[in-house]
Design a protein around this motif. Structure first.
Motif, mmCIF file in Angstrom:
data_model
loop_
_atom_site.group_PDB
_atom_site.id
_atom_site.type_symbol
_atom_site.label_atom_id
_atom_site.label_comp_id
_atom_site.label_asym_id
_atom_site.label_seq_id
_atom_site.Cartn_x
_atom_site.Cartn_y
_atom_site.Cartn_z
ATOM 1 N N LEU A 196 62.198 66.074 -24.980
ATOM 2 C CA LEU A 196 62.850 65.032 -24.608
ATOM 3 C C LEU A 196 63.679 65.462 -23.689
ATOM 4 O O LEU A 196 64.421 64.587 -22.522
ATOM 5 C CB LEU A 196 63.142 63.724 -25.429
ATOM 6 C CG LEU A 196 62.040 63.639 -26.200
ATOM 7 C CD1 LEU A 196 63.101 62.543 -27.435
ATOM 8 C CD2 LEU A 196 60.869 62.831 -24.933
ATOM 9 N N ARG A 197 64.070 66.295 -23.507
ATOM 10 C CA ARG A 197 65.398 66.673 -22.384
ATOM 11 C C ARG A 197 64.683 67.476 -21.471
ATOM 12 O O ARG A 197 65.898 67.792 -20.409
ATOM 13 C CB ARG A 197 66.374 67.696 -23.365
ATOM 14 C CG ARG A 197 67.422 67.710 -24.495
ATOM 15 C CD ARG A 197 68.100 68.357 -24.827
ATOM 16 N NE ARG A 197 68.764 68.128 -26.477
ATOM 17 C CZ ARG A 197 67.991 68.893 -26.907
ATOM 18 N NH1 ARG A 197 67.665 69.859 -27.139
ATOM 19 N NH2 ARG A 197 69.033 68.042 -28.331
ATOM 20 N N ILE A 198 63.844 67.312 -20.935
ATOM 21 C CA ILE A 198 62.826 68.180 -20.023
ATOM 22 C C ILE A 198 63.369 66.847 -19.139
ATOM 23 O O ILE A 198 62.742 65.901 -19.265
ATOM 24 C CB ILE A 198 61.862 68.249 -20.065
ATOM 25 C CG1 ILE A 198 61.273 69.743 -21.484
ATOM 26 C CG2 ILE A 198 60.799 69.218 -19.163
ATOM 27 C CD1 ILE A 198 59.410 69.819 -21.658
ATOM 28 N N ASP A 199 63.581 67.985 -17.092
ATOM 29 C CA ASP A 199 63.498 66.333 -16.700
ATOM 30 C C ASP A 199 62.575 65.336 -16.369
ATOM 31 O O ASP A 199 62.634 64.293 -16.099
ATOM 32 C CB ASP A 199 64.919 67.638 -15.504
ATOM 33 C CG ASP A 199 64.794 65.835 -14.619
ATOM 34 O OD1 ASP A 199 64.891 65.848 -13.209
ATOM 35 O OD2 ASP A 199 65.240 65.092 -15.153
ATOM 36 N N ARG A 200 61.558 66.394 -16.329
ATOM 37 C CA ARG A 200 60.099 65.233 -15.834
ATOM 38 C C ARG A 200 59.076 66.113 -16.932
ATOM 39 O O ARG A 200 58.446 67.121 -16.752
ATOM 40 C CB ARG A 200 59.550 66.243 -14.535
ATOM 41 C CG ARG A 200 59.805 65.636 -13.359
ATOM 42 C CD ARG A 200 60.329 65.338 -12.420
ATOM 43 N NE ARG A 200 58.509 64.199 -12.565
ATOM 44 C CZ ARG A 200 57.745 63.791 -11.208
ATOM 45 N NH1 ARG A 200 58.452 64.476 -10.540
ATOM 46 N NH2 ARG A 200 56.691 62.813 -11.950
ATOM 47 N N PRO A 201 59.443 65.610 -18.374
ATOM 48 C CA PRO A 201 58.345 66.005 -19.313
ATOM 49 C C PRO A 201 57.038 66.215 -19.021
ATOM 50 O O PRO A 201 56.638 64.961 -17.843
ATOM 51 C CB PRO A 201 58.370 65.179 -20.712
ATOM 52 C CG PRO A 201 59.052 64.389 -19.157
ATOM 53 C CD PRO A 201 59.941 64.638 -18.457
ATOM 54 N N PRO A 202 55.502 67.075 -18.921
ATOM 55 C CA PRO A 202 54.024 66.518 -19.549
ATOM 56 C C PRO A 202 53.466 66.060 -19.647
ATOM 57 O O PRO A 202 54.132 65.454 -21.772
ATOM 58 C CB PRO A 202 53.918 68.059 -19.527
ATOM 59 C CG PRO A 202 54.915 68.921 -20.242
ATOM 60 C CD PRO A 202 56.040 68.345 -19.824
ATOM 61 N N THR A 203 53.106 65.227 -19.283
ATOM 62 C CA THR A 203 52.087 64.138 -20.038
ATOM 63 C C THR A 203 50.908 64.050 -19.866
ATOM 64 O O THR A 203 50.485 64.599 -19.159
ATOM 65 C CB THR A 203 53.082 62.122 -20.448
ATOM 66 O OG1 THR A 203 52.440 62.290 -18.959
ATOM 67 C CG2 THR A 203 54.200 62.314 -20.745
ATOM 68 N N LEU A 204 49.981 63.272 -20.563
ATOM 69 C CA LEU A 204 48.590 63.367 -20.379
ATOM 70 C C LEU A 204 47.621 62.204 -20.011
ATOM 71 O O LEU A 204 48.407 61.214 -20.249
ATOM 72 C CB LEU A 204 47.327 63.710 -21.853
ATOM 73 C CG LEU A 204 47.896 65.126 -22.601
ATOM 74 C CD1 LEU A 204 47.255 64.779 -23.440
ATOM 75 C CD2 LEU A 204 47.906 65.885 -21.226
ATOM 76 N N LEU A 205 47.340 62.035 -18.644
ATOM 77 C CA LEU A 205 47.283 61.261 -17.618
ATOM 78 C C LEU A 205 46.199 60.046 -19.084
ATOM 79 O O LEU A 205 44.947 60.713 -18.984
ATOM 80 C CB LEU A 205 46.532 61.109 -16.466
ATOM 81 C CG LEU A 205 46.186 60.568 -15.572
ATOM 82 C CD1 LEU A 205 47.453 59.742 -15.098
ATOM 83 C CD2 LEU A 205 45.677 61.053 -14.552
ATOM 84 N N GLY A 206 46.892 59.104 -18.697
ATOM 85 C CA GLY A 206 46.157 58.065 -19.405
ATOM 86 C C GLY A 206 46.186 58.222 -20.973
ATOM 87 O O GLY A 206 45.467 57.426 -21.866
ATOM 88 N N PHE A 207 46.709 58.792 -21.618
ATOM 89 C CA PHE A 207 47.396 58.834 -22.900
ATOM 90 C C PHE A 207 49.261 58.515 -23.252
ATOM 91 O O PHE A 207 49.681 58.868 -21.972
ATOM 92 C CB PHE A 207 46.797 59.547 -23.098
ATOM 93 C CG PHE A 207 45.565 60.315 -23.510
ATOM 94 C CD1 PHE A 207 44.599 61.288 -22.742
ATOM 95 C CD2 PHE A 207 44.458 59.684 -24.594
ATOM 96 C CE1 PHE A 207 43.261 61.123 -22.781
ATOM 97 C CE2 PHE A 207 42.966 59.993 -24.693
ATOM 98 C CZ PHE A 207 43.162 60.446 -23.438
ATOM 99 N N PRO A 256 57.355 61.055 -16.233
ATOM 100 C CA PRO A 256 56.512 62.188 -16.550
ATOM 101 C C PRO A 256 55.650 62.539 -15.498
ATOM 102 O O PRO A 256 55.869 62.428 -14.474
ATOM 103 C CB PRO A 256 56.184 61.396 -17.825
ATOM 104 C CG PRO A 256 55.863 59.956 -17.100
ATOM 105 C CD PRO A 256 57.401 59.340 -16.384
ATOM 106 N N ARG A 257 55.759 63.894 -16.549
ATOM 107 C CA ARG A 257 54.368 64.781 -15.060
ATOM 108 C C ARG A 257 53.438 64.352 -15.817
ATOM 109 O O ARG A 257 52.648 64.828 -16.806
ATOM 110 C CB ARG A 257 54.732 65.325 -15.121
ATOM 111 C CG ARG A 257 55.194 66.511 -13.287
ATOM 112 C CD ARG A 257 54.985 68.118 -13.203
ATOM 113 N NE ARG A 257 56.608 68.666 -13.631
ATOM 114 C CZ ARG A 257 57.525 68.694 -12.934
ATOM 115 N NH1 ARG A 257 57.391 68.264 -11.279
ATOM 116 N NH2 ARG A 257 58.453 69.510 -12.887
ATOM 117 N N SER A 258 52.355 63.023 -15.226
ATOM 118 C CA SER A 258 51.132 63.266 -15.446
ATOM 119 C C SER A 258 50.155 64.082 -15.706
ATOM 120 O O SER A 258 50.029 64.142 -14.398
ATOM 121 C CB SER A 258 50.195 61.646 -15.420
ATOM 122 O OG SER A 258 51.688 60.875 -15.835
#
Lengths: 321, 281
Positions: A196-207, A256-258
């Motif tokens: 949660l401290r990452i500036d642009r945390p990775p997420t999964l597209l559509g989830f 986030p970075r999807s």
């Protein structure tokens, strides 16, 4: 006042607790809570040195698996063990992690049985149930621990939990408590807080799964409750509520970075290997499927209630560590 | 009257629906962020309601009978026949419970276990209040006085071939156990029209080859059913049934109660089919 003694009107001598993993920030918070507020005598057990410790906290910088760890218990005056020393470092070699975690925990339990330690508290994790598409929304303590099914790296956590569960049933003279907290956040360096401290945390597209977070101070509360007499068993420790992951990121102002899910595992593994990212790929399913728990047993039997609200808990990652 | 006039008359005959007002009137147990424990969000429901309302009023021109049997509050299990290859019957029932009664209710239907693995569907269904179909989830929702929609025929019902239309497949017992455990009334629903939305023939050899439960094909291109035909849906809500008993009873006793519900729905279907004059209007 002689060193190592805290007079407590209700007990002839203050109770002694061994805390493994004390050198981490979480360990510090727990040690401070038990020492200042409840007058426990603290003995630290960690491979790392303990910085900035008060003089009346004894610290042993030893490997849990070595003979020196036994000496800590040998005097026979340890009243409780709080085992926080589970290694989660995703950069460590799997064989080393396994040896540390499994052998270390096994030895600790051996010492507890041999030297009649009356209370053992393990801080496990709600992650052991595993994030799965067919999970009920709120898992109870009876649910099977399936985290290792899709990601073998989770097997350490699952196995430690099983080891201590077996000990719980086998060692009748010891009060064993296993706490399974949800994602612990705050001024600590663990996987959820770091994510949660990452500036642009990775997420999964559509989830966008619902997640539960708990403040580190609330988990310290749970540990102190677990140390009370006549408490034994397995308890899910849940936080103030559940929100979608996107709501958490929005609250923290993170964009986030999807990543499309079929390529997420290879991309993130590569980034991890190259040192660009420290996102633990084994925990990818936690940003995909739900892994939430029912905390009613802890509320009923331990009297546990999180003192921090939802917004406060989320914002706790912003506190300086 | 020309065809265009007839269509215009149809379009104007749909009642006005205050989607905003109805969304506000919904009972949602949301937290400070606006989500309930299962991910339901009033905002998302409002958006979905706009689209489903168009489908309900203009595409399917649905009619609901017996709406007074939907309890305005309190736990209830809605039990319906399942058909039509595509799960639009669930959507129409949900829309009816939202649009028709004076107190709108949000119905929680159950989604299959593969839905959380599909991008976007994974969280959208949750925002619209639909839940993964586990008994624990249903028990929790019913204890929170919510309405749960169950299709006891399951996949057997929805993938029924056209030749077996309106013949109820076997009912699972789960919904009855839930009703007995939670003391929830059962409201039976008969859906007329869904069977004809994608009239299909099951090609068993292909299904076996692809290891799917069924492989329905429809007699018009593209031969698999991507969307439903514009049938006229007719929903019949029956009087609530109250069962008492032990959920751990022998199967025979439970089977007896399940048969009562099944027979009630089958007779409601017969009434509906008799009253219907045409499939598409």
């Amino acid at each position: 006042m002689s060193s190592g003694e805290v007079t407590d009107r209700s007990l002839p001598r203050s109770r002694k607790v061994v805390i493994t993993g004390i050198s981490g920030r979480f360990g510090h918070i727990v040690a401070r809570r038990l020492h200042h507020e409840l007058g426990w005598q603290i003995v630290g057990l960690d491979r790392r040195p303990m910085h900035g410790r008060p003089k009346d906290i004894e610290h042993h910088q030893v490997d849990l698996r070595s003979k020196k760890a036994r000496d800590v218990f040998r005097a026979g005056d340890v009243d409780a063990l709080v085992h926080l020393g589970v290694m989660h470092d995703p950069r460590a070699r799997p064989a080393e992690l396994y040896s540390w975690n499994i052998t270390g925990t096994t030895k600790l339990l051996e010492y507890c049985q041999a030297y009649r330690v009356r209370k053992v508290v393990l801080v496990s994790s709600a992650n052991v149930y595993g994030p799965r598409p067919d999970n009920p929304q709120f898992l109870t303590e009876e649910a099977p621990l399936l985290a290792a099914q899709r990601f073998p790296q989770m097997r350490d956590l699952v196995e430690i939990d099983h080891l201590v569960s077996t000990f719980l049933w086998r060692a009748a003279a010891t009060e064993t408590v296993i706490l399974r907290p949800v994602h612990i956040v705050g001024p600590v360096h663990n996987a959820p807080s770091n994510y949660l401290r990452i500036d642009r945390p990775p997420t999964l597209l559509g989830f966008d799964p619902m997640v539960q977070l708990v403040h580190v101070e609330d988990v310290a509360d749970a540990i102190t409750l677990a140390l009370s007499p006549d408490r034994r068993g397995i308890y899910n420790i849940t936080g103030p509520g559940e929100v979608p992951l996107s709501a958490v990121l929005k609250e923290l102002g993170r964009l986030p970075r999807s990543i499309p899910h079929p390529v997420a595992k290879p991309i993130l593994s590569m980034a991890f290997r190259l040192g660009i990212s420290s996102f633990p790929v084994a925990e990818l399913d936690f940003i995909r499927y739900v892994c939430m728990v029912d905390g009613r047993r802890a509320a009923a039997e331990l009297g546990f209630r999180p003192r921090h609200g939802l917004r406060e808990t989320i914002r706790a990652v912003l506190e300086p560590a | 009257m020309g065809l265009l006039d007839r269509l215009r008359q149809l379009r104007n005959s749909a009642p006005d629906d205050d989607i905003d007002g109805r969304t506000k009137a919904l009972v949602v147990h949301g937290n400070e962020f606006g989500y309930d424990p299962f991910g339901l969000s009033r905002e998302s429901v409002r958006t979905a309601a706009m689209i489903s309302r168009w489908l309900y009023r203009h595409y399917f021109r649905a009619q609901a009978f017996g709406v007074e049997h939907i309890p305005p509050s309190g736990r209830v299990i809605l039990v319906s026949n399942h058909s039509g290859q595509l799960p639009f019957d669930g959507l129409v029932i949900g829309s009816a419970c939202f649009l028709e009664p004076p107190q709108p209710r949000l119905v929680r239907a159950m989604v299959e276990f593969f839905v959380p693995t599909v991008p976007f569907a994974s969280y959208l269904f949750s925002r619209w209040g639909q839940i993964t179909g586990t008994p624990e989830n249903c028990r929790r929702l019913l204890s929170a006085e919510e309405a749960v929609l169950v299709f006891p025929e399951g996949a057997r019902g929805i993938s029924k071939p056209f030749s077996k239309r309106y013949q109820l497949a076997e009912f699972g017992k789960g919904f009855l156990r839930l009703a007995l455990e939670t003391g929830s009334p059962i409201v039976p629903i008969a859906v007329i029209g869904a069977e004809e939305q994608a009239p299909a023939v099951n090609i068993k050899p292909l299904a076996k080859l692809l290891r799917t439960p069924a492989f329905p094909i429809v007699p018009y291109p593209p031969f698999i059913a991507p969307w439903p035909l514009p049938v006229k849906y007719r929903l019949y809500f029956g009087e609530p049934i109250y069962f008492t008993g032990d959920p751990d009873d022998d199967d025979e006793i439970l089977d007896d109660k399940v048969k009562q519900v099944r027979n009630r729905i089958q007779s409601m279907i017969h009434v509906g089919l008799r009253e219907r004059e045409h499939v598409f209007w």
